[in-house]
Design a protein around this motif. Structure first.
Motif, mmCIF file in Angstrom:
data_model
loop_
_atom_site.group_PDB
_atom_site.id
_atom_site.type_symbol
_atom_site.label_atom_id
_atom_site.label_comp_id
_atom_site.label_asym_id
_atom_site.label_seq_id
_atom_site.Cartn_x
_atom_site.Cartn_y
_atom_site.Cartn_z
ATOM 1 N N MET A 57 0.846 -1.205 0.000
ATOM 2 C CA MET A 57 0.000 0.000 0.000
ATOM 3 C C MET A 57 0.878 1.250 0.000
ATOM 4 O O MET A 57 0.571 2.231 -0.683
ATOM 5 C CB MET A 57 -0.900 0.030 1.251
ATOM 6 N N LEU A 111 -8.285 3.528 -2.319
ATOM 7 C CA LEU A 111 -8.508 2.219 -1.689
ATOM 8 C C LEU A 111 -8.955 2.378 -0.233
ATOM 9 O O LEU A 111 -9.827 1.650 0.248
ATOM 10 C CB LEU A 111 -7.239 1.363 -1.757
ATOM 11 N N SER A 115 -12.466 3.565 -0.182
ATOM 12 C CA SER A 115 -13.349 2.447 -0.524
ATOM 13 C C SER A 115 -13.612 1.593 0.718
ATOM 14 O O SER A 115 -14.730 1.141 0.960
ATOM 15 C CB SER A 115 -12.690 1.627 -1.624
ATOM 16 N N LYS A 116 -12.580 1.433 1.550
ATOM 17 C CA LYS A 116 -12.748 0.647 2.781
ATOM 18 C C LYS A 116 -13.633 1.403 3.785
ATOM 19 O O LYS A 116 -14.615 0.866 4.269
ATOM 20 C CB LYS A 116 -11.379 0.372 3.403
ATOM 21 N N TYR A 117 -13.263 2.655 4.052
ATOM 22 C CA TYR A 117 -13.960 3.360 5.128
ATOM 23 C C TYR A 117 -15.295 3.968 4.704
ATOM 24 O O TYR A 117 -16.095 4.347 5.541
ATOM 25 C CB TYR A 117 -13.038 4.405 5.757
ATOM 26 N N LYS A 135 -17.482 0.821 0.451
ATOM 27 C CA LYS A 135 -17.678 0.548 -0.979
ATOM 28 C C LYS A 135 -18.820 1.340 -1.612
ATOM 29 O O LYS A 135 -19.409 0.934 -2.603
ATOM 30 C CB LYS A 135 -17.944 -0.951 -1.237
ATOM 31 N N LYS A 166 -14.935 3.523 -9.860
ATOM 32 C CA LYS A 166 -14.713 2.078 -10.055
ATOM 33 C C LYS A 166 -13.414 1.836 -10.835
ATOM 34 O O LYS A 166 -12.658 0.924 -10.528
ATOM 35 C CB LYS A 166 -15.900 1.450 -10.780
ATOM 36 N N PHE A 212 -10.165 -0.083 -9.610
ATOM 37 C CA PHE A 212 -9.636 -1.191 -10.418
ATOM 38 C C PHE A 212 -8.138 -0.995 -10.659
ATOM 39 O O PHE A 212 -7.333 -1.899 -10.443
ATOM 40 C CB PHE A 212 -10.410 -1.267 -11.745
ATOM 41 N N ARG A 213 -7.775 0.220 -11.083
ATOM 42 C CA ARG A 213 -6.364 0.493 -11.397
ATOM 43 C C ARG A 213 -5.499 0.383 -10.140
ATOM 44 O O ARG A 213 -4.400 -0.173 -10.180
ATOM 45 C CB ARG A 213 -6.211 1.894 -11.997
ATOM 46 N N LEU A 269 -6.099 -1.380 -7.469
ATOM 47 C CA LEU A 269 -5.979 -2.783 -7.058
ATOM 48 C C LEU A 269 -5.023 -3.538 -7.984
ATOM 49 O O LEU A 269 -4.263 -4.399 -7.544
ATOM 50 C CB LEU A 269 -7.358 -3.460 -7.043
ATOM 51 N N LEU A 282 -1.620 -2.603 -6.932
ATOM 52 C CA LEU A 282 -1.349 -3.204 -5.621
ATOM 53 C C LEU A 282 -1.026 -4.686 -5.787
ATOM 54 O O LEU A 282 -0.104 -5.220 -5.162
ATOM 55 C CB LEU A 282 -2.569 -3.027 -4.699
#
Lengths: 258, 196
Positions: B139, B150, B153-155, B158, B175, B179-180, B182, B185
């Motif tokens: 990360m 990211l 997205s978690k906190y 989603k 989105k 995607f990019r 992830l 990562l």
């Protein structure tokens, strides 16, 4: 793009065989909602790992600093803040105020006559009973908002009967909505000088599963110095599933109580 | 009966003890209610800041700054959107202001690198810990923008539409950003797996 082709692409991607060009196509399909991110197994797995990465526990100092700041703000707020309420809020209140002055004035005149005075007392009692009945029936409603209204109605009742406090305790113990339970606890705080309410609150500690209610109860027990709550608080403290921050608050409350 | 009608009308104004209700109370002069919101959101906020800055002490300061800013600008709260989005909007401003003041460059990845490099006996727990450590390193190697998307997205659980409001772009664009991020990562993570 045809569904079959999309599925083929997903399969290829999940097997780690997708080319750079195919990855670009997948990106376009993600953008157009034809592919959900959860369908891409390796990415979804990573995303899940991020989501389930354990959160760092805040230090007690952080809580301390926050509540100090809040305390300062409260002192400031009580010293001079004034905001003019909006008309839709103000009007009903003004109407209620005028009505109360009128009722007070008429009552003053009537009270001079003993028979009318008795009638007024009777009428007041009936109104109070009616409010209690309404509150109890609203508590049975399915909608959480309705039940919150019921709880707030108790603030209108000056000296609620045991029936009302029992209904509030029942709500605190069994209502499925955490906000309603918190509101019930809020309302019950006004009656902690009653023995039955204090006993009910102590019994409620072990029944609570929501950390927010547990926190609020632990704090309340320390404020009202309810020593009989020690064993119940310890039970929550010993539970494995009790969150760390709740345990810390309980320990603080126990320090005050013991 | 008239009295009762007025009383009932008043209670109709009470909605719920939701985040919005509590924040409205704070705005209208009851700062005590912020305590409940703090208890609800201190962990996600701290997690977000630590994810971005990798410094617990500094992150705790920024959580404090976020709530101080909420108090300062409470009169601007309109209460017609999602409170969590508003909160993270302020948190991002606090974080950006911090970055403006001080550029955070290299971060202490050595701690994890050392631990991963020297582990000989691999119990399941240690392995899991290593995986999380590797994820942290991966990360950190992402750009600030990708790491942020990211973490949001978690906190933000989603809710891509809400994240779009924060980042000033559409739901679809979010989105693609996720995607990019992830994708990158995954590549960094796989590289790390090979190394250790």
């Amino acid at each position: 793009m045809e569904k079959e082709k999309v599925n083929e692409l997903i399969l290829k991607y999940n097997q780690g065989l997708a080319t750079q060009n195919e990855i670009l196509v997948i990106e376009k399909l993600v953008e157009s909602n034809e592919i959900d991110l959860t369908q891409l197994a390796s990415l979804h797995k990573l995303d899940e790992k991020i989501t389930h990465q354990p959160d760092v526990v805040p230090s007690i100092e952080m809580d301390h600093r926050f509540y100090e700041m809040l305390g300062r703000e409260k002192r400031k707020a009580t010293s001079f803040t004034f905001s003019f309420p909006e008309w839709d809020v103000l009007l009903p209140r003004l109407a209620l105020g005028c009505l109360l002055i009128l009722v007070g004035f008429l009552s003053g005149v009537w009270i001079k006559q003993p028979t009318v005075g008795r009638e007024v007392t009777q009428l007041t009692l009936q109104v109070a009973e009616l409010k209690e009945m309404m509150m109890i029936s609203l508590l049975e409603k399915e909608s959480a908002t309705e039940r919150l209204k019921a709880v707030s109605l108790t603030q209108e009742i000056t000296d609620p009967s045991k029936k009302v406090t029992a209904a509030l305790l029942k709500t605190l113990n069994a209502d499925p909505n955490v906000n309603v339970r918190l509101a019930a606890l809020d309302a019950l705080q006004g009656y902690v000088n009653r023995a039955d309410v204090r006993i009910g609150l102590v019994r409620s500690i072990a029944l609570q599963e929501s950390p927010l209610v547990q926190l609020a109860l632990a704090e309340l027990m320390a404020v009202i110095q309810e020593k009989s709550s020690v064993s119940e608080l310890k039970k929550v403290l010993d539970k494995k599933e009790t969150p760390k921050e709740v345990k810390e608050k309980i320990k603080k409350s126990l320090d005050v109580l013991i | 009966m008239k009295l009762q009608t007025v009383t009932l009308h008043e209670t109709l104004n009470l909605e719920t003890l939701s985040d919005n209700y509590l924040m409205n109370k704070v705005r209208d002069g009851d700062p005590d209610k912020l305590g409940l919101l703090y208890e609800r959101y201190k962990r996600p906020l701290l997690g977000f800041f630590i994810g971005m800055l990798r410094d617990k002490e500094l992150s705790e300061d920024l959580v404090q700054n976020t709530f101080a800013r909420i108090l300062k600008y409470r009169h601007l709260y309109r209460g017609d959107g999602d409170f969590r989005t508003w909160l993270f909007h302020i948190a991002r401003n606090v974080k950006n202001d911090h970055f403006k003041k001080k550029r955070v460059d290299q971060v202490p990845v050595d701690i994890w690198t050392e631990r991963i490099g020297h582990s000989e006996i691999r119990s399941e727990e240690i392995q899991q810990e290593e995986e999380l450590g590797m994820l942290s390193i991966a990360m950190e190697r992402l750009s600030e923008e990708k790491r942020e998307v990211l973490l949001l997205s978690k906190y933000q659980e989603k809710k891509y539409q809400e994240i779009g409001l924060l980042l000033g772009c559409s739901e679809s664009a979010v989105k693609v950003k996720v995607f990019r991020a992830l994708q990158e990562l995954k590549a960094v993570y796989q590289q790390l797996e090979k190394t250790y």
